[in-house]
Design a protein around this motif. Structure first.
Motif, PDB file in Angstrom:
ATOM      1  N   LEU A   1     -23.553 -17.804 -25.814  1.00 33.44           N
ATOM      2  CA  LEU A   1     -23.819 -18.431 -24.529  1.00 33.44           C
ATOM      3  C   LEU A   1     -22.886 -19.623 -24.364  1.00 33.44           C
ATOM      4  CD1 LEU A   1     -25.569 -18.639 -21.981  1.00 33.44           C
ATOM      5  CD2 LEU A   1     -27.272 -19.834 -23.348  1.00 33.44           C
ATOM      6  N   ALA A   2     -21.990 -19.554 -23.365  1.00 32.07           N
ATOM      7  CA  ALA A   2     -20.989 -20.609 -23.148  1.00 32.07           C
ATOM      8  C   ALA A   2     -21.427 -21.596 -22.076  1.00 32.07           C
ATOM      9  CB  ALA A   2     -19.649 -19.992 -22.770  1.00 32.07           C
ATOM     10  N   GLY A   3     -22.219 -21.131 -21.117  1.00 36.49           N
ATOM     11  CA  GLY A   3     -22.647 -22.029 -20.052  1.00 36.49           C
ATOM     12  C   GLY A   3     -23.668 -21.371 -19.164  1.00 36.49           C
ATOM     13  N   MET A   4     -24.367 -22.220 -18.417  1.00 38.87           N
ATOM     14  CA  MET A   4     -25.313 -21.694 -17.439  1.00 38.87           C
ATOM     15  C   MET A   4     -25.554 -22.715 -16.352  1.00 38.87           C
ATOM     16  SD  MET A   4     -28.944 -21.695 -19.511  1.00 38.87           S
ATOM     17  CE  MET A   4     -29.739 -20.752 -18.255  1.00 38.87           C
ATOM     18  N   HIS A   5     -25.965 -22.212 -15.208  1.00 37.64           N
ATOM     19  CA  HIS A   5     -26.313 -23.043 -14.067  1.00 37.64           C
ATOM     20  C   HIS A   5     -27.620 -22.513 -13.522  1.00 37.64           C
ATOM     21  CE1 HIS A   5     -26.270 -24.594  -9.964  1.00 37.64           C
ATOM     22  NE2 HIS A   5     -25.510 -25.559 -10.447  1.00 37.64           N
ATOM     23  N   MET A   6     -28.589 -23.406 -13.319  1.00 40.76           N
ATOM     24  CA  MET A   6     -29.910 -23.006 -12.851  1.00 40.76           C
ATOM     25  C   MET A   6     -30.170 -23.584 -11.470  1.00 40.76           C
ATOM     26  SD  MET A   6     -31.887 -23.683 -16.427  1.00 40.76           S
ATOM     27  CE  MET A   6     -30.809 -25.050 -16.861  1.00 40.76           C
ATOM     28  N   SER A   7     -30.861 -22.818 -10.640  1.00 39.41           N
ATOM     29  CA  SER A   7     -31.269 -23.258  -9.307  1.00 39.41           C
ATOM     30  C   SER A   7     -32.731 -22.905  -9.109  1.00 39.41           C
ATOM     31  CB  SER A   7     -30.450 -22.553  -8.220  1.00 39.41           C
ATOM     32  OG  SER A   7     -29.091 -22.869  -8.340  1.00 39.41           O
ATOM     33  N   PHE A   8     -33.457 -23.811  -8.449  1.00 37.39           N
ATOM     34  CA  PHE A   8     -34.844 -23.505  -8.109  1.00 37.39           C
ATOM     35  C   PHE A   8     -34.904 -22.273  -7.219  1.00 37.39           C
ATOM     36  CE2 PHE A   8     -35.286 -28.208  -8.621  1.00 37.39           C
ATOM     37  CZ  PHE A   8     -36.218 -28.183  -9.644  1.00 37.39           C
ATOM     38  N   ILE A   9     -36.015 -21.559  -7.282  1.00 34.03           N
ATOM     39  CA  ILE A   9     -36.288 -20.470  -6.360  1.00 34.03           C
ATOM     40  C   ILE A   9     -37.338 -21.010  -5.393  1.00 34.03           C
ATOM     41  CG2 ILE A   9     -37.158 -18.125  -6.065  1.00 34.03           C
ATOM     42  CD1 ILE A   9     -36.168 -17.541  -8.924  1.00 34.03           C
ATOM     43  N   ALA A  10     -36.940 -21.206  -4.155  1.00 30.63           N
ATOM     44  CA  ALA A  10     -37.819 -21.806  -3.156  1.00 30.63           C
ATOM     45  C   ALA A  10     -39.150 -21.074  -3.082  1.00 30.63           C
ATOM     46  CB  ALA A  10     -37.136 -21.802  -1.794  1.00 30.63           C
ATOM     47  N   GLY A  11     -40.207 -21.845  -3.010  1.00 31.21           N
ATOM     48  CA  GLY A  11     -41.536 -21.277  -2.868  1.00 31.21           C
ATOM     49  C   GLY A  11     -42.242 -20.951  -4.167  1.00 31.21           C
ATOM     50  N   THR A  12     -41.562 -21.113  -5.308  1.00 32.92           N
ATOM     51  CA  THR A  12     -42.211 -20.839  -6.590  1.00 32.92           C
ATOM     52  C   THR A  12     -42.802 -22.134  -7.141  1.00 32.92           C
ATOM     53  OG1 THR A  12     -40.148 -21.153  -7.825  1.00 32.92           O
ATOM     54  CG2 THR A  12     -40.685 -18.901  -7.115  1.00 32.92           C
ATOM     55  N   PRO A  13     -43.851 -22.049  -7.968  1.00 43.68           N
ATOM     56  CA  PRO A  13     -44.467 -23.256  -8.525  1.00 43.68           C
ATOM     57  C   PRO A  13     -43.448 -24.126  -9.272  1.00 43.68           C
ATOM     58  CG  PRO A  13     -45.871 -21.357  -8.926  1.00 43.68           C
ATOM     59  CD  PRO A  13     -44.564 -20.834  -8.375  1.00 43.68           C
ATOM     60  N   GLY A  14     -43.449 -25.407  -8.927  1.00 43.67           N
ATOM     61  CA  GLY A  14     -42.556 -26.360  -9.565  1.00 43.67           C
ATOM     62  C   GLY A  14     -41.259 -26.584  -8.812  1.00 43.67           C
ATOM     63  N   ALA A  15     -40.976 -25.736  -7.824  1.00 44.46           N
ATOM     64  CA  ALA A  15     -39.759 -25.886  -7.018  1.00 44.46           C
ATOM     65  C   ALA A  15     -40.038 -26.832  -5.861  1.00 44.46           C
ATOM     66  CB  ALA A  15     -39.307 -24.532  -6.477  1.00 44.46           C
ATOM     67  N   PRO A  16     -39.005 -27.487  -5.355  1.00 48.54           N
ATOM     68  CA  PRO A  16     -39.198 -28.314  -4.166  1.00 48.54           C
ATOM     69  C   PRO A  16     -39.681 -27.459  -2.995  1.00 48.54           C
ATOM     70  CG  PRO A  16     -37.023 -28.672  -5.120  1.00 48.54           C
ATOM     71  CD  PRO A  16     -37.632 -27.508  -5.829  1.00 48.54           C
ATOM     72  N   SER A  17     -40.280 -28.113  -2.022  1.00 48.93           N
ATOM     73  CA  SER A  17     -40.752 -27.405  -0.827  1.00 48.93           C
ATOM     74  C   SER A  17     -39.598 -26.782  -0.078  1.00 48.93           C
ATOM     75  CB  SER A  17     -41.466 -28.379   0.104  1.00 48.93           C
ATOM     76  OG  SER A  17     -42.576 -28.949  -0.543  1.00 48.93           O
ATOM     77  N   ILE A  18     -39.898 -25.725   0.633  1.00 50.69           N
ATOM     78  CA  ILE A  18     -38.906 -25.077   1.477  1.00 50.69           C
ATOM     79  C   ILE A  18     -38.682 -25.983   2.683  1.00 50.69           C
ATOM     80  CG2 ILE A  18     -38.414 -23.053   2.920  1.00 50.69           C
ATOM     81  CD1 ILE A  18     -40.291 -21.479   1.024  1.00 50.69           C
ATOM     82  N   PRO A  19     -37.441 -26.358   2.964  1.00 46.62           N
ATOM     83  CA  PRO A  19     -37.186 -27.220   4.118  1.00 46.62           C
ATOM     84  C   PRO A  19     -37.745 -26.623   5.407  1.00 46.62           C
ATOM     85  CG  PRO A  19     -35.205 -26.985   2.793  1.00 46.62           C
ATOM     86  CD  PRO A  19     -36.215 -26.007   2.267  1.00 46.62           C
ATOM     87  N   GLY A  20     -38.441 -27.449   6.147  1.00 44.13           N
ATOM     88  CA  GLY A  20     -38.996 -27.010   7.424  1.00 44.13           C
ATOM     89  C   GLY A  20     -40.344 -26.335   7.316  1.00 44.13           C
ATOM     90  N   ALA A  21     -40.795 -26.032   6.106  1.00 39.76           N
ATOM     91  CA  ALA A  21     -42.101 -25.394   5.945  1.00 39.76           C
ATOM     92  C   ALA A  21     -43.187 -26.439   6.112  1.00 39.76           C
ATOM     93  CB  ALA A  21     -42.214 -24.736   4.572  1.00 39.76           C
ATOM     94  N   THR A  22     -44.269 -26.060   6.727  1.00 41.47           N
ATOM     95  CA  THR A  22     -45.373 -27.003   6.903  1.00 41.47           C
ATOM     96  C   THR A  22     -46.249 -26.975   5.681  1.00 41.47           C
ATOM     97  OG1 THR A  22     -46.753 -25.338   7.949  1.00 41.47           O
ATOM     98  CG2 THR A  22     -45.397 -26.708   9.415  1.00 41.47           C
ATOM     99  N   SER A  23     -46.818 -28.109   5.375  1.00 39.37           N
ATOM    100  CA  SER A  23     -47.701 -28.185   4.220  1.00 39.37           C
ATOM    101  C   SER A  23     -49.144 -28.412   4.659  1.00 39.37           C
ATOM    102  CB  SER A  23     -47.248 -29.330   3.289  1.00 39.37           C
ATOM    103  OG  SER A  23     -47.281 -30.563   3.992  1.00 39.37           O
ATOM    104  N   HIS A  24     -49.415 -28.226   5.956  1.00 40.20           N
ATOM    105  CA  HIS A  24     -50.766 -28.416   6.474  1.00 40.20           C
ATOM    106  C   HIS A  24     -51.573 -27.146   6.267  1.00 40.20           C
ATOM    107  CE1 HIS A  24     -49.467 -32.103   8.344  1.00 40.20           C
ATOM    108  NE2 HIS A  24     -48.467 -31.452   8.927  1.00 40.20           N
ATOM    109  N   PRO A  25     -52.801 -27.285   5.728  1.00 41.01           N
ATOM    110  CA  PRO A  25     -53.652 -26.100   5.617  1.00 41.01           C
ATOM    111  C   PRO A  25     -53.935 -25.512   7.005  1.00 41.01           C
ATOM    112  CG  PRO A  25     -54.586 -27.975   4.408  1.00 41.01           C
ATOM    113  CD  PRO A  25     -53.411 -28.473   5.192  1.00 41.01           C
ATOM    114  N   ALA A  26     -54.212 -24.245   7.056  1.00 38.84           N
ATOM    115  CA  ALA A  26     -54.463 -23.561   8.325  1.00 38.84           C
ATOM    116  C   ALA A  26     -55.620 -24.174   9.091  1.00 38.84           C
ATOM    117  CB  ALA A  26     -54.698 -22.073   8.072  1.00 38.84           C
ATOM    118  N   SER A  27     -56.570 -24.803   8.385  1.00 41.41           N
ATOM    119  CA  SER A  27     -57.736 -25.370   9.052  1.00 41.41           C
ATOM    120  C   SER A  27     -57.414 -26.665   9.791  1.00 41.41           C
ATOM    121  CB  SER A  27     -58.859 -25.608   8.050  1.00 41.41           C
ATOM    122  OG  SER A  27     -58.429 -26.548   7.080  1.00 41.41           O
ATOM    123  N   GLU A  28     -56.289 -27.291   9.475  1.00 38.16           N
ATOM    124  CA  GLU A  28     -55.900 -28.520  10.158  1.00 38.16           C
ATOM    125  C   GLU A  28     -55.199 -28.181  11.463  1.00 38.16           C
ATOM    126  OE1 GLU A  28     -53.614 -31.412   8.040  1.00 38.16           O
ATOM    127  OE2 GLU A  28     -54.819 -31.193   6.233  1.00 38.16           O
TER     128      GLU A  28
END
Length: 142
Positions: free
Chosen positions: A111-138
């Motif tokens: 293994l000489a090198g690697m580059h990692m990127s978050f997968i949007a929407g998976t646990p531990g990844a930053p929020s998807i830009p523009g996605a709302t974080s309000h529960p449906a009941s709000e």
């Protein structure tokens, strides 16, 4: 054709999951460098120190969705890395997309090198830009 690459990735995943720095030392090139999902750079010794110092532990570490391109004595691999673990007591992202660069020395992959990127929407990844974080009941009032 890519079976040796997939075999190497399986061996590497097992060493990462176990925190086996002795094995990892044999799997990484001397000039190994990784770029993490937040843009930090880890040289070989920094990568190994994560396990050696006990800062990083995994319960799960798998490599899936592997696509390998063999280029002579090198391979460029894209894959999904699924993990469950912690770094200094904090959960690590559960999934990243990784680009892995392997080189063959005397018929053995390293293994000489690697580059990692978050997968949007998976646990531990930053929020998807523009996605709302309000529960449906709000409801917003306009």
């Amino acid at each position: 054709m890519t079976e040796p690459v997939e075999g190497f990735l399986s061996e590497w995943a097992s060493a990462e999951r176990a925190g086996d720095t002795a094995k990892l030392e044999t799997l990484l090139t001397e000039d190994f460098t990784a770029v993490g999902p937040l843009g930090f750079i880890l040289p070989r010794q920094g990568w190994l120190a994560r396990h050696r110092d006990g800062d990083l532990t995994y319960q799960t570490f798998t490599v899936d969705e592997v696509q390998a391109r063999l280029l002579g004595e090198a391979a460029v691999v894209t894959a999904r890395n699924n993990t469950r673990g912690s770094y200094r007591g904090h959960p690590v992202p559960e999934a990243v997309r990784a680009t892995v660069i392997l080189v063959s020395h005397a018929g053995e992959w390293k293994l000489a090198g690697m580059h990692m990127s978050f997968i949007a929407g998976t646990p531990g990844a930053p929020s998807i830009p523009g996605a709302t974080s309000h529960p449906a009941s709000e409801k917003s009032i306009a």
